[in-house]
Enzyme design. Structure first.
Site: not given
Ligand SMILES: NC(=O)CCC(=O)C(=O)O
Length: 265
Positions: A41, A112, A147
């Protein structure tokens, strides 16, 4: 089928332009070694480098798209090029994943859906996507998540309902919650009887040490391969036919009960 997850070290000591060139070379090195290459990502900026999002945002068909499309065709691979901060022509920013065919065409883009940060960071700087995205490859159907999406099982169940067999999750997951990463990747694989290819970043950016530990899980929940903490190319061979076999031999997905009545009290 062979997949290579490129767990890129993202840090402020390297410019976006230099990282773009370096990552393109790594993709090209996968020629003959992988059918599918996956990047993390927001690897141009770093997922937590909130101040850089607006400055580095690019249109869908901007510099990263150009360089990655060429890298995919040079390598002759399907390329999930991770995500970029995308600037929509109407103004808003999105955290958008790009998938290229082996001829370098942009085959799919996924914005996303679940933005991270609660009332800060990505959650306020980016707009939310609204559409599920699947991509049909000759060997399997990819379902795309990014993510923080990994925490939301209904998104992946929606992808499975749309035909997904291999769930691809680029991430910038922090070291502090590494245990959740591994657990959630295995959970999404087991409950959906699907492969999960989850590719994170290495290094530290914006003061947030990254978990690395990119992971490939099979439809039975077995970890086929897992990276360490540093920059690494994680290559794994897997049989996409195992999805149908698992769903046939242990047909739990057929036992779903939809539309349950809410509790009376
Ligand atoms: N960039 C993100 O989506 C980080 C997600 C995260 O840190 C988490 O779900 O814990």
């Amino acid at each position: 089928m062979r997949a290579s997850l490129l767990q890129i070290d993202v840090n402020e000591g390297e410019s976006v332009e230099s990282r773009r060139g370096r990552v393109a070379s790594l993709v090209k090195e996968q020629a003959g070694a992988a059918d599918l290459v996956v990047l993390p990502e927001l690897w141009t900026t770093g997922a937590f480098a909130y101040e850089a999002f607006a400055d580095e945002a690019e249109p869908l068909e901007g510099p990263t798209c150009e360089v990655m499309g060429k890298a995919a065709s040079d390598a002759g691979v399907w390329l999930h090029a991770g995500s970029i901060p995308e600037r929509d022509p109407d103004g808003p920013l999105y955290n958008t994943s790009l998938v290229f065919s082996p001829s370098g065409e942009l085959a799919a883009a996924y914005r996303k859906i679940h933005r991270f940060g609660f009332d800060k960071g990505e959650a306020v700087l980016m707009s939310a996507g609204e559409e599920l995205v699947t991509v049909r490859l000759p060997e399997t159907v990819l379902g795309l998540g990014t993510c923080y999406d990994l925490r939301f099982p209904e998104l992946f169940r929606g992808l499975v309902d749309a035909g997904a067999e291999t769930l691809v999750v680029p991430a910038g997951w922090p070291e502090r919650r590494r245990a959740h990463w591994t657990l959630l990747a295995q959970a999404r694989a087991v409950e959906n009887q699907a492969f999960v290819l989850a590719c994170g970043t290495a290094g530290t950016h914006a003061g947030v040490p990254q978990a690395g530990h990119s992971i490939v899980v099979d439809p039975w929940g077995e970890v086929l391969a897992q990276a360490g903490a540093g920059e690494q190319v994680l290559t794994v061979e897997f049989d996409p036919g195992k999805v149908a076999v698992t769903r046939d031999q242990f047909p739990a997905l057929k036992d779903r009960v939809l539309g349950l009545a809410p509790p009376r009290h």
